[in-house]
Design an enzyme around this catalytic site. Structure first.
Site, PDB file in Angstrom:
ATOM      1  N   ASP A 168       0.822  -1.208   0.062  1.00 21.78           N
ATOM      2  CA  ASP A 168      -0.155   0.048   0.119  1.00 21.78           C
ATOM      3  C   ASP A 168       0.972   1.339   0.023  1.00 21.78           C
ATOM      4  OD1 ASP A 168      -2.391   1.432  -0.085  1.00 21.78           O
ATOM      5  OD2 ASP A 168      -2.845   1.298   2.256  1.00 21.78           O
ATOM      6  N   ARG A 170       0.217   7.673  -2.789  1.00 23.63           N
ATOM      7  CA  ARG A 170       0.693   8.672  -1.807  1.00 23.63           C
ATOM      8  C   ARG A 170       2.235   8.884  -2.122  1.00 23.63           C
ATOM      9  NH1 ARG A 170      -1.272   6.016   3.193  1.00 23.63           N
ATOM     10  NH2 ARG A 170      -1.817   4.368   1.721  1.00 23.63           N
ATOM     11  N   ASN A 194     -10.549  -2.957  -6.367  1.00 23.60           N
ATOM     12  CA  ASN A 194      -9.738  -2.001  -7.293  1.00 23.60           C
ATOM     13  C   ASN A 194     -10.410  -1.945  -8.640  1.00 23.60           C
ATOM     14  OD1 ASN A 194      -6.618  -3.171  -5.812  1.00 23.60           O
ATOM     15  ND2 ASN A 194      -7.632  -1.413  -5.211  1.00 23.60           N
ATOM     16  N   SER A 252      -7.192  -6.124  -5.753  1.00 27.09           N
ATOM     17  CA  SER A 252      -8.454  -6.404  -5.220  1.00 27.09           C
ATOM     18  C   SER A 252      -9.588  -6.360  -6.098  1.00 27.09           C
ATOM     19  CB  SER A 252      -8.650  -5.660  -3.972  1.00 27.09           C
ATOM     20  OG  SER A 252      -9.042  -4.401  -4.137  1.00 27.09           O
TER      21      SER A 252
HETATM   22  C1  FPP Z   1      -1.765   0.195  -3.469  1.00 23.73           C
HETATM   23  O1  FPP Z   1      -1.342   1.570  -3.540  1.00 23.73           O
HETATM   24  C2  FPP Z   1      -1.139  -0.722  -4.501  1.00 23.73           C
HETATM   25  C3  FPP Z   1      -1.704  -1.346  -5.401  1.00 23.73           C
HETATM   26  C4  FPP Z   1      -3.348  -1.403  -5.812  1.00 23.73           C
HETATM   27  C5  FPP Z   1      -1.151  -1.797  -6.646  1.00 23.73           C
HETATM   28  C6  FPP Z   1       0.075  -2.876  -6.285  1.00 23.73           C
HETATM   29  C7  FPP Z   1       0.837  -3.016  -7.443  1.00 23.73           C
HETATM   30  C8  FPP Z   1       2.131  -2.909  -7.689  1.00 23.73           C
HETATM   31  C9  FPP Z   1       2.915  -2.813  -6.738  1.00 23.73           C
HETATM   32  C10 FPP Z   1       2.542  -2.894  -9.188  1.00 23.73           C
HETATM   33  C11 FPP Z   1       3.152  -4.113  -9.864  1.00 23.73           C
HETATM   34  C12 FPP Z   1       2.853  -5.628  -9.076  1.00 23.73           C
HETATM   35  C13 FPP Z   1       3.226  -6.771  -9.654  1.00 23.73           C
HETATM   36  C14 FPP Z   1       2.982  -7.706  -8.689  1.00 23.73           C
HETATM   37  C15 FPP Z   1       4.291  -6.923 -11.008  1.00 23.73           C
HETATM   38  P1  FPP Z   1      -2.371   2.525  -3.616  1.00 23.73           P
HETATM   39  O2  FPP Z   1      -2.624   2.772  -5.002  1.00 23.73           O
HETATM   40  O3  FPP Z   1      -3.676   2.200  -2.773  1.00 23.73           O
HETATM   41  O4  FPP Z   1      -1.683   3.742  -2.882  1.00 23.73           O
HETATM   42  P2  FPP Z   1      -2.408   4.771  -1.839  1.00 23.73           P
HETATM   43  O5  FPP Z   1      -3.145   4.095  -0.971  1.00 23.73           O
HETATM   44  O6  FPP Z   1      -1.284   5.862  -1.246  1.00 23.73           O
HETATM   45  O7  FPP Z   1      -3.192   5.627  -2.779  1.00 23.73           O
END
Ligand code: FPP
Length: 247
Positions: free
Chosen positions: A21, A25, A69, A66
């Site tokens: 997560d 940000r 998402n 998720s």
């Molecule tokens: C959460 O941060 C992250 C995600 C929903 C996506 C995770 C994806 C990756 C790390 C990219 C690649 C993954 C693989 C397995 C190749 P957020 O967007 O919810 O952050 P925020 O809470 O700060 O808005």
């Protein structure tokens, strides 16, 4: 003393699950669009996998996308899907070299075809690898998984293949996406949020939870080691009292 040396080899968790997560940000802090955070989130994936491999963790599950998402803005969803395909294609040789087996849990039927095909090809290609299993939770949510399991159990009962009196925790386990994976001993969530967000609700009944302020793109293998050290310093009682615990 380096952090890795502080880890007791006898009590390395077999399975660590991570809620990655803070990409959005992180991007905002750098004055960039959210997608830039996801692109840099790939570094966190590499670091976590390297750290897990170095200390002998056998399963690493990453919550990559998720069910909820899918409701994000279309451009972000499609950028995440593209990133996933590109990363798989780019990293497949490295995964193979490091004997990483790739698996996925979640409703993969919802993924764009190109993404699903790349994923399935990588899963097939790495299926005999045995050093560590990287499980991507993709289009996954625990309530989706449990609902699907309940439907399938009901169908088995209806077909006369399962007696309701015989349903126990082990039966339920065999209907989950994670039927071939041990429950995680440790769950890590980055970015300071203290929520489970519909992740492995059944499987984490006795997991230790570890929260760090670090935003996912900044996550290094040292952060992974810190989490494992914190886990090793906890007493896991599984509902018993301290005096009953021998290990
Ligand atoms: C959460 O941060 C992250 C995600 C929903 C996506 C995770 C994806 C990756 C790390 C990219 C690649 C993954 C693989 C397995 C190749 P957020 O967007 O919810 O952050 P925020 O809470 O700060 O808005």
């Amino acid at each position: 003393m380096d952090l890795k040396e502080k880890i007791s080899k006898e009590r390395v968790p077999e399975h660590v699950a991570i809620i990655m997560d803070g990409n959005g940000r992180w991007a905002k802090n750098h004055g960039e669009a959210r997608v830039f955070g996801h692109m840099n989130g790939v570094n966190g994936v590499r670091e976590a996998l390297t750290g897990a491999g170095e200390i002998g963790v056998k399963y690493l599950t990453l919550y990559a996308f998720s069910t909820e998402n899918w409701d994000r803005p279309m451009e972000e969803v499609s950028a995440l899907m593209d990133l996933l395909v590109q990363t798989i294609v780019k990293e497949i040789d490295a995964l193979e070299e490091r004997k990483v087996r790739l698996m996925a849990i979640g409703d993969l039927t919802l993924l764009p075809e190109q993404c699903r095909k790349a994923l399935e090809a990588a899963i097939e290609r790495t299926k005999v690898n045995d050093r560590i299993t990287l499980v991507l939770a993709l289009s996954y949510s625990s309530r989706w998984e449990i609902t699907k399991a309940v439907k399938q159990i009901a169908e088995s009962v209806k077909a006369g293949n399962l007696n309701p009196e015989d349903i126990n925790q082990e039966t339920i386990h065999t209907y989950l996406e994670t039927r071939d994976i041990p429950d995680p001993e440790l769950v890590i969530r980055t970015s300071g949020e203290k929520r489970i967000s519909n992740f492995l609700l059944w499987q984490i009944a006795y997991s230790e939870l570890y929260f760090t302020q670090t935003l996912w793109p900044d996550f290094k293998k040292e952060h992974f080691f810190e989490a494992v050290i914190a886990y090793q310093n906890r007493e896991r009682r599984f509902g018993k009292i301290s005096e009953q615990i021998t290990v």
